[in-house]
Design an enzyme around this catalytic site. Structure first.
Site, PDB file in Angstrom:
ATOM      1  N   GLY A  89       0.839  -1.192   0.000  1.00  0.00           N
ATOM      2  CA  GLY A  89       0.000   0.000   0.000  1.00  0.00           C
ATOM      3  C   GLY A  89       0.871   1.238   0.000  1.00  0.00           C
ATOM      4  O   GLY A  89       2.026   1.215  -0.419  1.00  0.00           O
ATOM      5  N   ARG A  90       0.304   2.357   0.491  1.00  0.00           N
ATOM      6  CA  ARG A  90       1.067   3.597   0.518  1.00  0.00           C
ATOM      7  C   ARG A  90       1.866   3.758   1.803  1.00  0.00           C
ATOM      8  O   ARG A  90       2.783   4.575   1.865  1.00  0.00           O
ATOM      9  CB  ARG A  90       0.147   4.795   0.311  1.00  0.00           C
ATOM     10  CG  ARG A  90      -0.198   4.965  -1.156  1.00  0.00           C
ATOM     11  CD  ARG A  90      -0.768   6.320  -1.449  1.00  0.00           C
ATOM     12  NE  ARG A  90      -2.145   6.381  -0.990  1.00  0.00           N
ATOM     13  CZ  ARG A  90      -2.667   7.427  -0.365  1.00  0.00           C
ATOM     14  NH1 ARG A  90      -1.952   8.484  -0.109  1.00  0.00           N
ATOM     15  NH2 ARG A  90      -3.922   7.414  -0.016  1.00  0.00           N
ATOM     16  N   GLU A  93       5.925   3.817   1.874  1.00  0.00           N
ATOM     17  CA  GLU A  93       6.692   4.955   1.362  1.00  0.00           C
ATOM     18  C   GLU A  93       7.025   5.955   2.451  1.00  0.00           C
ATOM     19  O   GLU A  93       8.013   6.682   2.340  1.00  0.00           O
ATOM     20  CB  GLU A  93       5.978   5.627   0.196  1.00  0.00           C
ATOM     21  CG  GLU A  93       4.795   6.471   0.584  1.00  0.00           C
ATOM     22  CD  GLU A  93       4.069   7.069  -0.622  1.00  0.00           C
ATOM     23  OE1 GLU A  93       3.470   8.135  -0.458  1.00  0.00           O
ATOM     24  OE2 GLU A  93       4.096   6.461  -1.707  1.00  0.00           O
ATOM     25  N   CYS A 119       4.255  -6.458  -2.201  1.00  0.00           N
ATOM     26  CA  CYS A 119       3.888  -5.279  -2.977  1.00  0.00           C
ATOM     27  C   CYS A 119       4.882  -4.140  -2.780  1.00  0.00           C
ATOM     28  O   CYS A 119       6.038  -4.246  -3.151  1.00  0.00           O
ATOM     29  CB  CYS A 119       2.461  -4.876  -2.609  1.00  0.00           C
ATOM     30  SG  CYS A 119       1.685  -3.774  -3.797  1.00  0.00           S
ATOM     31  N   HIS A 120       4.448  -3.030  -2.166  1.00  0.00           N
ATOM     32  CA  HIS A 120       5.331  -1.900  -1.888  1.00  0.00           C
ATOM     33  C   HIS A 120       6.053  -2.053  -0.554  1.00  0.00           C
ATOM     34  O   HIS A 120       6.867  -1.205  -0.198  1.00  0.00           O
ATOM     35  CB  HIS A 120       4.537  -0.590  -1.900  1.00  0.00           C
ATOM     36  CG  HIS A 120       4.144  -0.130  -3.270  1.00  0.00           C
ATOM     37  ND1 HIS A 120       3.126  -0.728  -3.972  1.00  0.00           N
ATOM     38  CD2 HIS A 120       4.640   0.847  -4.059  1.00  0.00           C
ATOM     39  CE1 HIS A 120       2.990  -0.124  -5.141  1.00  0.00           C
ATOM     40  NE2 HIS A 120       3.902   0.836  -5.223  1.00  0.00           N
ATOM     41  N   TYR A 139       5.591  -5.349  -6.367  1.00  0.00           N
ATOM     42  CA  TYR A 139       4.805  -4.667  -7.376  1.00  0.00           C
ATOM     43  C   TYR A 139       5.807  -4.098  -8.388  1.00  0.00           C
ATOM     44  O   TYR A 139       6.847  -3.557  -7.989  1.00  0.00           O
ATOM     45  CB  TYR A 139       3.950  -3.560  -6.744  1.00  0.00           C
ATOM     46  CG  TYR A 139       2.999  -2.980  -7.734  1.00  0.00           C
ATOM     47  CD1 TYR A 139       1.891  -3.707  -8.175  1.00  0.00           C
ATOM     48  CD2 TYR A 139       3.214  -1.723  -8.287  1.00  0.00           C
ATOM     49  CE1 TYR A 139       1.027  -3.194  -9.123  1.00  0.00           C
ATOM     50  CE2 TYR A 139       2.351  -1.196  -9.236  1.00  0.00           C
ATOM     51  CZ  TYR A 139       1.261  -1.944  -9.657  1.00  0.00           C
ATOM     52  OH  TYR A 139       0.410  -1.445 -10.612  1.00  0.00           O
TER      53      TYR A 139
END
Length: 195
Positions: A89-90, A93, A119-120, A139
């Protein structure tokens, strides 16, 4: 099977399926999972986002659920845990900007404890400097980060359902890979599920 104690690193706008499903699956098979977020305490929540693949050039994002944290980030002692999970997800980051998050990840990597990242989530691994020499998937947008950090890239299949194990690390590209990702993580944990 001996139950394991697993740490899960999350933050606001973590991908909904990538936090909810592994959390519930690991509890279901008898493990203890502590979900923590920097600057938050047990009983608080993080917001999630649903990422979906709808034919656009990248995933779409929609509001998800509120996910309840069951442990306090500032109280976590990494030596008390057997394994680590980093959803995507976000959240990755920005949680990767927290030095304590990176120190926690380094503990698991240096101790050779199982790490599952999806993923992330691999952005956190890159920031912690623990993927050099490792073969990983993620990802596809994270591929340049992994390659620049000295990891080798494992291609994502067209259905995003593959996962890859390299030593203590199991990585996957996105939530469609949950069955393969969690199966391989459970194998690293020594968890046997009898038919």
């Amino acid at each position: 099977m001996a139950a394991k104690k697993i740490l899960m690193l999350v933050g606001d706008y973590v991908e909904d399926y990538e936090v909810m499903v592994p959390f519930q699956m690991l509890l279901m098979v008898g493990h203890t999972v502590h979900a923590v977020c920097p600057d938050k305490k047990a009983g608080e929540t993080v917001r999630t986002a649903v990422h979906d693949f709808e034919g656009d050039q990248t995933y779409s994002e929609k509001p998800g659920h509120n996910f309840l944290l069951n442990a306090t980030f500032d109280e976590v002692k990494p030596e008390d845990y057997d394994a680590l999970v980093i959803p995507g997800g976000r959240a990755p980051e920005y949680i990767r900007l927290n030095e304590r998050v990176l120190d926690l990840v380094r503990h698991f990597a240096q101790a050779g404890k199982p790490i599952a990242s999806i993923c992330h989530g691999q952005q956190v691994l890159v920031a912690a400097g623990v993927v050099e020499g490792k073969a990983c998937t993620a990802y596809p947008a994270v591929k340049p980060d992994l390659l620049r950090s000295g990891a080798s890239w494992v291609e994502v299949n067209e259905t995003f359902t593959n996962a890859h194990v390299d030593g203590n690390l199991v990585t996957a590209p996105a939530w469609p890979a949950h069955p393969e990702w969690m199966r391989k993580f459970l194998e690293l944990l020594g968890t046997r599920i009898e038919p």
